[in-house]
Design a protein around this motif. Structure first.
Motif, mmCIF file in Angstrom:
data_model
loop_
_atom_site.group_PDB
_atom_site.id
_atom_site.type_symbol
_atom_site.label_atom_id
_atom_site.label_comp_id
_atom_site.label_asym_id
_atom_site.label_seq_id
_atom_site.Cartn_x
_atom_site.Cartn_y
_atom_site.Cartn_z
ATOM 1 N N GLY A 95 0.851 -1.179 0.000
ATOM 2 C CA GLY A 95 0.000 0.000 0.000
ATOM 3 C C GLY A 95 0.890 1.234 0.000
ATOM 4 O O GLY A 95 2.104 1.142 -0.143
ATOM 5 N N SER A 96 0.287 2.398 0.143
ATOM 6 C CA SER A 96 1.071 3.626 0.241
ATOM 7 C C SER A 96 1.590 3.739 1.673
ATOM 8 O O SER A 96 0.806 3.909 2.606
ATOM 9 N N LEU A 97 2.900 3.608 1.834
ATOM 10 C CA LEU A 97 3.471 3.534 3.178
ATOM 11 C C LEU A 97 4.431 4.685 3.423
ATOM 12 O O LEU A 97 5.350 4.920 2.638
ATOM 13 N N SER A 98 4.234 5.398 4.507
ATOM 14 C CA SER A 98 5.218 6.391 4.931
ATOM 15 C C SER A 98 5.926 5.838 6.166
ATOM 16 O O SER A 98 5.330 5.109 6.963
ATOM 17 N N ILE A 99 7.212 6.170 6.301
ATOM 18 C CA ILE A 99 8.023 5.631 7.392
ATOM 19 C C ILE A 99 8.774 6.773 8.057
ATOM 20 O O ILE A 99 9.420 7.576 7.368
ATOM 21 N N CYS A 140 15.030 -5.651 5.395
ATOM 22 C CA CYS A 140 14.785 -5.094 4.053
ATOM 23 C C CYS A 140 13.314 -4.683 3.941
ATOM 24 O O CYS A 140 12.424 -5.364 4.464
ATOM 25 N N ILE A 141 13.073 -3.586 3.229
ATOM 26 C CA ILE A 141 11.691 -3.158 2.944
ATOM 27 C C ILE A 141 11.533 -3.101 1.433
ATOM 28 O O ILE A 141 12.299 -2.417 0.751
ATOM 29 N N HIS A 142 10.559 -3.821 0.917
ATOM 30 C CA HIS A 142 10.324 -3.865 -0.525
ATOM 31 C C HIS A 142 9.059 -3.071 -0.846
ATOM 32 O O HIS A 142 8.003 -3.304 -0.236
ATOM 33 N N PHE A 143 9.173 -2.156 -1.801
ATOM 34 C CA PHE A 143 8.051 -1.268 -2.126
ATOM 35 C C PHE A 143 7.428 -1.642 -3.472
ATOM 36 O O PHE A 143 8.139 -1.895 -4.458
ATOM 37 N N PHE A 144 6.108 -1.635 -3.515
ATOM 38 C CA PHE A 144 5.354 -1.913 -4.735
ATOM 39 C C PHE A 144 4.406 -0.741 -4.972
ATOM 40 O O PHE A 144 3.914 -0.127 -4.013
ATOM 41 N N ASN A 145 4.140 -0.435 -6.241
ATOM 42 C CA ASN A 145 3.199 0.655 -6.482
ATOM 43 C C ASN A 145 1.763 0.152 -6.332
ATOM 44 O O ASN A 145 1.514 -1.040 -6.086
ATOM 45 N N ARG A 146 0.801 1.025 -6.508
ATOM 46 C CA ARG A 146 -0.592 0.659 -6.258
ATOM 47 C C ARG A 146 -1.112 -0.398 -7.225
ATOM 48 O O ARG A 146 -2.152 -1.022 -6.998
ATOM 49 N N GLY A 197 0.706 -3.016 -7.931
ATOM 50 C CA GLY A 197 1.346 -4.281 -7.554
ATOM 51 C C GLY A 197 2.674 -4.516 -8.234
ATOM 52 O O GLY A 197 3.260 -5.587 -8.098
ATOM 53 N N PHE A 198 3.191 -3.524 -8.982
ATOM 54 C CA PHE A 198 4.484 -3.674 -9.651
ATOM 55 C C PHE A 198 5.594 -3.266 -8.695
ATOM 56 O O PHE A 198 5.490 -2.260 -7.984
ATOM 57 N N TYR A 199 6.692 -4.014 -8.708
ATOM 58 C CA TYR A 199 7.833 -3.733 -7.843
ATOM 59 C C TYR A 199 8.431 -2.363 -8.176
ATOM 60 O O TYR A 199 8.662 -2.036 -9.344
ATOM 61 N N GLU A 200 8.698 -1.578 -7.140
ATOM 62 C CA GLU A 200 9.252 -0.237 -7.332
ATOM 63 C C GLU A 200 10.708 -0.147 -6.884
ATOM 64 O O GLU A 200 11.514 0.524 -7.513
ATOM 65 N N GLY A 201 11.049 -0.788 -5.782
ATOM 66 C CA GLY A 201 12.408 -0.706 -5.259
ATOM 67 C C GLY A 201 12.455 -1.250 -3.851
ATOM 68 O O GLY A 201 11.442 -1.674 -3.294
ATOM 69 N N SER A 202 13.655 -1.265 -3.304
ATOM 70 C CA SER A 202 13.830 -1.821 -1.965
ATOM 71 C C SER A 202 14.691 -0.896 -1.118
ATOM 72 O O SER A 202 15.590 -0.217 -1.629
#
Length: 321
Positions: free
Chosen positions: A43-47, A61-67, A69-74
């Motif tokens: 989801g949209s995550l702020s840290i 590790c934190i893996h980020f996906f866009n809305r 479901g495509f991988y964005e980065g880690s």
């Protein structure tokens, strides 16, 4: 025991003393730091800076996906298992042509044999997949090896509509996926890439030095190499199970970006099943003990390190059950 956390709803991660909290519209939930192996932000995550500093210190590790479901980065914390000698050996096997070709062929050999195994287990003829191996052994360049892998995968994909009972595959389509099965393949492959990256982090391997895929800026290409071997076992078999047992159905998808994507409910079902698959165990034929599918990925990393140091020639993981 540490585990993977999949955060699907929008929200915020923060630190309060020695605990990480996730806060969203439903409230604030504690996540004990010693239970976190990796975080998948779907989801949209702020840290907060305090939270990310704490997670980095703990090697999460934190893996980020866009809305979609495509991988964005880690977020890849500073490595604690640094070995200059491993990096030098890794680089040597990339720079010397014959050494690189050996590993690139090994990754594709593992991928082909695992695709054939999954097809045969599903009642399909695997001859056309297996037949690509001879060309692989004769290949003289990385481009040729990549082409053979694509040929084998196309032959494998042609069997999907015979294996799948409820949804149609038709052909591979990406960005955007044109149907439900393609949406699950893209999403599953992104999750698998992230899972491989998490395992690489816990070894002395440098994730940017690869052999089949070209190393380039902004990507961890060794994770792409290793993921090829495990796609049939972890992603494709999972999709067959989800579809043929009607766990995921058409109402778990939305039409977006002129394509089809898993909606939030669909993602919840998929990540639950994906994580259960990572945690699933089998009796290892060489170690003579139960190991999880996630651990199989780590073992593949260790095999590479042994290969680099000449301890044992690398042979790819091939499904034996």
């Amino acid at each position: 025991m540490r585990k993977n956390y999949y955060i699907i709803s929008d929200g915020k991660l923060m630190r309060d003393e020695n605990t990480i909290y996730f806060e969203n519209e439903e409230g604030k939930k504690p996540i004990p730091i010693n239970t976190i192996y990796a975080i998948y932000a779907l989801g949209s995550l702020s840290i907060t800076s305090k939270a990310i500093s704490y997670l980095a210190k703990e090697g999460v590790c934190i893996h980020f996906f866009n809305r979609y479901g495509f991988y964005e980065g880690s977020f890849y914390p500073r490595e604690s298992l640094i070995s200059g000698e491993v990096v030098l050996r890794q680089a040597e096997h990339h720079l010397e042509k014959e050494k690189r070709l050996y590993l690139a062929k090994a990754f594709v050999e593992g991928s082909i044999l695992n695709m054939a195994k999954v097809a045969k287990k599903s009642g399909e003829d695997d001859t056309d997949i297996i037949s690509t191996l001879q060309s692989l052994y004769d290949a003289k360049s990385i481009a040729e090896i990549m082409g053979i892998e694509a040929t084998a995968r196309n032959a494998y994909y042609e069997k999907f509509d015979s294996i799948l009972k409820e949804l149609k595959f038709e052909k591979r389509s990406r960005q955007p996926p044109e149907n439900e099965v393609n949406a699950m393949i893209s999403f599953g492959n992104s999750l698998l890439y992230s899972a491989v990256l998490s395992e690489l982090y816990h070894t002395q391997l440098n994730p940017a030095i690869s052999y089949l895929h070209e190393p380039s800026e902004r990507r961890f290409s060794l994770a792409l190499d290793l993921a090829e071997i495990f796609k049939p076992l972890i992603v494709d078999r999972l999709i067959f199970n989800l579809v043929n047992n009607r766990i995921i159905q058409k109402d778990d998808f939305d039409r977006e970006m002129n394509g089809i994507l898993l909606n939030e409910n669909g993602k919840r079902k998929f990540v639950k099943a994906f994580n259960e698959r990572l945690e699933k165990t089998i009796k290892h034929k060489d170690l003579n003990r139960n190991v999880s599918y996630q651990r199989l990925i780590r073992l593949e990393c260790y095999k590479l390190i042994k290969h680099f140091f000449g301890v044992e020639k690398y042979k790819p993981f091939v499904i034996w059950w």
